[in-house]
Scaffold this active site. Structure first.
Site, mmCIF file in Angstrom:
data_model
loop_
_atom_site.group_PDB
_atom_site.id
_atom_site.type_symbol
_atom_site.label_atom_id
_atom_site.label_comp_id
_atom_site.label_asym_id
_atom_site.label_seq_id
_atom_site.Cartn_x
_atom_site.Cartn_y
_atom_site.Cartn_z
ATOM 1 C CE LYS A 1 -1.197 1.916 3.779
ATOM 2 N NZ LYS A 1 -1.391 2.988 4.714
ATOM 3 C CG ASN A 2 2.340 2.861 3.523
ATOM 4 O OD1 ASN A 2 1.203 3.302 3.301
ATOM 5 N ND2 ASN A 2 2.759 2.556 4.734
ATOM 6 C CB CYS B 1 -3.615 6.437 11.180
ATOM 7 S SG CYS B 1 -4.434 5.097 10.316
ATOM 8 N NE ARG C 1 1.268 10.195 10.443
ATOM 9 C CZ ARG C 1 0.684 9.319 9.641
ATOM 10 N NH1 ARG C 1 -0.598 9.077 9.768
ATOM 11 N NH2 ARG C 1 1.369 8.686 8.714
ATOM 12 C CG ASP D 1 3.406 1.107 9.457
ATOM 13 O OD1 ASP D 1 3.203 2.005 10.295
ATOM 14 O OD2 ASP D 1 3.558 1.337 8.242
ATOM 15 N NE ARG E 1 -7.128 5.268 5.852
ATOM 16 C CZ ARG E 1 -6.710 6.390 6.396
ATOM 17 N NH1 ARG E 1 -7.336 6.884 7.436
ATOM 18 N NH2 ARG E 1 -5.678 7.018 5.900
HETATM 19 C C1 EPZ Z 1 4.833 6.641 6.567
HETATM 20 O O1 EPZ Z 1 4.248 7.733 7.281
HETATM 21 C C2 EPZ Z 1 3.751 5.606 6.404
HETATM 22 N N1 EPZ Z 1 2.644 6.188 5.654
HETATM 23 C C3 EPZ Z 1 3.281 5.119 7.769
HETATM 24 O O2 EPZ Z 1 2.373 4.071 7.566
HETATM 25 C C4 EPZ Z 1 4.463 4.588 8.560
HETATM 26 O O3 EPZ Z 1 4.046 4.288 9.869
HETATM 27 C C5 EPZ Z 1 5.577 5.636 8.621
HETATM 28 O O4 EPZ Z 1 5.923 6.076 7.277
HETATM 29 C C6 EPZ Z 1 6.858 5.102 9.263
HETATM 30 O O5 EPZ Z 1 7.318 3.973 8.599
HETATM 31 C C7 EPZ Z 1 2.688 6.195 4.322
HETATM 32 O O6 EPZ Z 1 3.611 5.715 3.695
HETATM 33 C C8 EPZ Z 1 1.515 6.789 3.623
HETATM 34 P P1 EPZ Z 1 7.493 9.534 8.536
HETATM 35 P P2 EPZ Z 1 4.953 9.141 7.313
HETATM 36 O O7 EPZ Z 1 7.524 10.813 7.792
HETATM 37 O O8 EPZ Z 1 5.595 9.379 6.000
HETATM 38 C C9 EPZ Z 1 8.342 12.716 12.058
HETATM 39 C C10 EPZ Z 1 0.408 2.837 7.930
HETATM 40 O O9 EPZ Z 1 -0.157 2.321 8.935
HETATM 41 N N2 EPZ Z 1 8.304 13.738 10.997
HETATM 42 O O10 EPZ Z 1 8.521 8.518 8.243
HETATM 43 O O11 EPZ Z 1 3.951 10.109 7.797
HETATM 44 C C11 EPZ Z 1 6.989 12.054 12.243
HETATM 45 O O12 EPZ Z 1 6.149 12.805 13.090
HETATM 46 C C12 EPZ Z 1 1.010 4.227 8.032
HETATM 47 O O13 EPZ Z 1 0.464 2.287 6.832
HETATM 48 C C13 EPZ Z 1 8.517 15.081 11.311
HETATM 49 O O14 EPZ Z 1 8.716 15.429 12.485
HETATM 50 O O15 EPZ Z 1 6.052 8.878 8.418
HETATM 51 C C14 EPZ Z 1 7.399 10.719 12.824
HETATM 52 O O16 EPZ Z 1 7.661 10.878 14.207
HETATM 53 C C15 EPZ Z 1 0.812 4.843 9.378
HETATM 54 N N3 EPZ Z 1 8.511 15.985 10.300
HETATM 55 C C16 EPZ Z 1 8.715 10.413 12.117
HETATM 56 O O17 EPZ Z 1 9.188 11.668 11.638
HETATM 57 C C17 EPZ Z 1 8.297 15.653 9.010
HETATM 58 O O18 EPZ Z 1 8.311 16.542 8.148
HETATM 59 C C18 EPZ Z 1 8.600 9.466 10.921
HETATM 60 O O19 EPZ Z 1 7.530 9.865 10.080
HETATM 61 C C19 EPZ Z 1 8.091 14.307 8.686
HETATM 62 C C20 EPZ Z 1 8.095 13.367 9.697
#
Ligand code: EPZ
Length: 429
Positions: free
Chosen positions: A21-22, A116, A121, A304, A396
């Site tokens: 999915k991702n 979610c 985020r 995840d 989803r």
């Molecule tokens: C992706 O989310 C996935 N979503 C998530 O999957 C997954 O849990 C996550 O990566 C981690 O592997 C999609 O691919 C659509 P991140 P994302 O940016 O991109 C912080 C599922 O269940 N951060 O890697 O939102 C953030 O808050 C979903 O399939 C900032 O602070 O995750 C987090 O603590 C849920 N500033 C960490 O980094 C930013 O600009 C990692 O987030 C970006 C992120």
């Protein structure tokens, strides 16, 4: 939507894993960056993908999904770089339209991302990178607006290895002038898949899957035909289902190295893991042993898979802990497990699971996608008939979840109305 399920059956057999999915969501965004036709194979049939395709249609992308797992996309006639329909607000990956539209048209307007509720985020790293590539950014009516006269390659150092920021910046940078370096890049399998897909369209990306990604901008991207990798998290969820029901499940197709962190923990907990070609067989044992887990970016244990692991630990002997180091609000399922008799406690970013005997059926609510899937595993391991509300979250990200589980011997029914719930309870109770 609700699942009604009766626990106790050890799951057994083979399950087919869908496309990731991702990865799909990043790849779909990449597909609209060409004016030529792009064909994507192994597309998972999940709600988030449907929402993304609906958002595409609304900005003028031609979408032909006459086959369930294959889509043909032509984005030559996009008439607006503003994607703010109500559905795109619901999914996180809507933000990939920022990188894709900015790269292609030097302008993008997208509703603030939803998804979610697993933490704050922010998207500051995405915006920082876009600014470094030459874009000006403003927020207006909960829309992110990006504008650039031209995009120029830049040296971008991410404060954290963000999956979303890495993909978004790759999307914009492939059509920027000159060279871009993304340091402290995320290394998840879907980063590599999106990069491979972009390269198949003529992009020049090197180093995806490593800490530093180097991109040389190109003038345009051409059409391609690309198949998405299997879903690491869906496969991991079924592996965990085998462990918690003391079953014997083979997941296929998978890329075994993507599963290493999950396989290692399952072995530590006493399961047998048999890797063969593009499959992994998990044989559960009568007793599971506790362990300590910390979520980390790839190749660490994936956030995840954290709730699914929480269910396994609540059924294990001894005391186990999970430290969640990616998202601050991902333990909401623990209260639901307590309703089933689990002895659990959350202290800050650590959840503690003590052995408490078998789980008991309960009326549960899914707080988010992965937690919802985890609570299904809990229901299938529990004594009695469990009802899980809030299943829309699960739909989803998991294709035919209940059907695949039934194929392994689970007693689970997807229902809608209260009446159906009562009827389903009668049927399987
Ligand atoms: C992706 O989310 C996935 N979503 C998530 O999957 C997954 O849990 C996550 O990566 C981690 O592997 C999609 O691919 C659509 P991140 P994302 O940016 O991109 C912080 C599922 O269940 N951060 O890697 O939102 C953030 O808050 C979903 O399939 C900032 O602070 O995750 C987090 O603590 C849920 N500033 C960490 O980094 C930013 O600009 C990692 O987030 C970006 C992120």
């Amino acid at each position: 939507m609700r699942y009604v399920m009766k626990g106790g059956n050890p799951l057994a057999g083979e399950v087919t894993i869908s496309g990731a999915k991702n990865a799909a969501l990043g790849i779909l965004a990449a597909a609209i960056m060409s004016d030529e036709t792009v064909i994507i194979e192994n597309l998972p049939d999940v709600r988030d993908v449907a929402v993304m395709l609906e958002a595409f249609r609304e900005i003028g992308v031609l979408v032909d999904r006459s086959e369930r797992h294959r889509v043909k996309i032509n984005a030559a006639n996009i008439f607006t770089a503003c994607a703010d329909n109500p559905s795109i607000k619901k999914i996180r990956a809507g933000y990939y339209l920022l990188g894709a539209l900015l790269g292609k048209y030097r302008h993008a307007e997208v509703s603030m991302p939803g998804g979610c509720n697993i933490g704050n985020r922010p998207i500051d790293q995405h915006l920082k990178g876009f600014r470094m590539l030459g874009a000006v950014h403003e927020n207006n009516n909960s829309r992110v607006i990006l504008d650039a006269k031209e995009l120029k390659g830049a040296h971008i150092f991410l404060d954290m290895a963000s999956v979303g920021a890495t993909i978004n910046l790759m999307l914009a940078a492939v059509l920027a002038k000159g060279n871009t370096t993304i340091e402290n890049a995320a290394k998840e399998p879907h980063i590599v898949d999106v990069a491979n897909m972009l390269n198949s369209m003529g992009a020049k990306i090197k180093g995806a899957g490593m800490d530093t990604i180097r991109i040389t901008g190109v003038e345009r991207l051409h059409g391609t035909e690309y198949a998405i990798i299997p879903d690491q998290i869906e496969a991991g969820t079924f592996m965990m289902a085998a462990a918690v029901t003391r079953g014997d499940v083979t997941v296929r197709p998978i890329i075994p190295t993507h599963m290493d962190a999950i396989s290692a923990k399952l072995m530590e907990m006493g399961c047998e893991i048999i890797e063969q070609g593009d499959s992994i067989r998990v044989v559960g044992r009568p007793a599971l042993y506790s362990c300590n887990v910390k979520t980390q970016p790839y190749p660490g244990f994936p956030t995840d898979m954290q709730p699914q692991m929480g269910v396994a630990l609540s059924l294990a002997e001894g005391v186990g802990t999970i430290t969640e180091s990616i998202f601050e609000n991902r333990f909401k399922y623990v209260d639901e497990l307590s309703k089933m008799g689990a002895d659990t406690e959350v202290k800050g970013s650590v959840a503690i699971f003590k052995s408490s005997g078998p789980l008991k059926a309960a009326e549960l609510v899914a707080p988010d996608l992965r937690a919802g899937a985890a609570l299904v595993l809990a229901g299938l391991a529990a004594e009695g008939v469990t009802v899980l509300d809030g299943v829309d979250y699960v739909l989803r990200g998991y294709e035919d979840f209940d059907e695949k589980l039934r194929g392994l011997g689970a007693e689970i029914i997807l229902t809608d109305s209260e009446e159906d719930v009562a009827q389903s309870k009668l049927r399987i109770g």
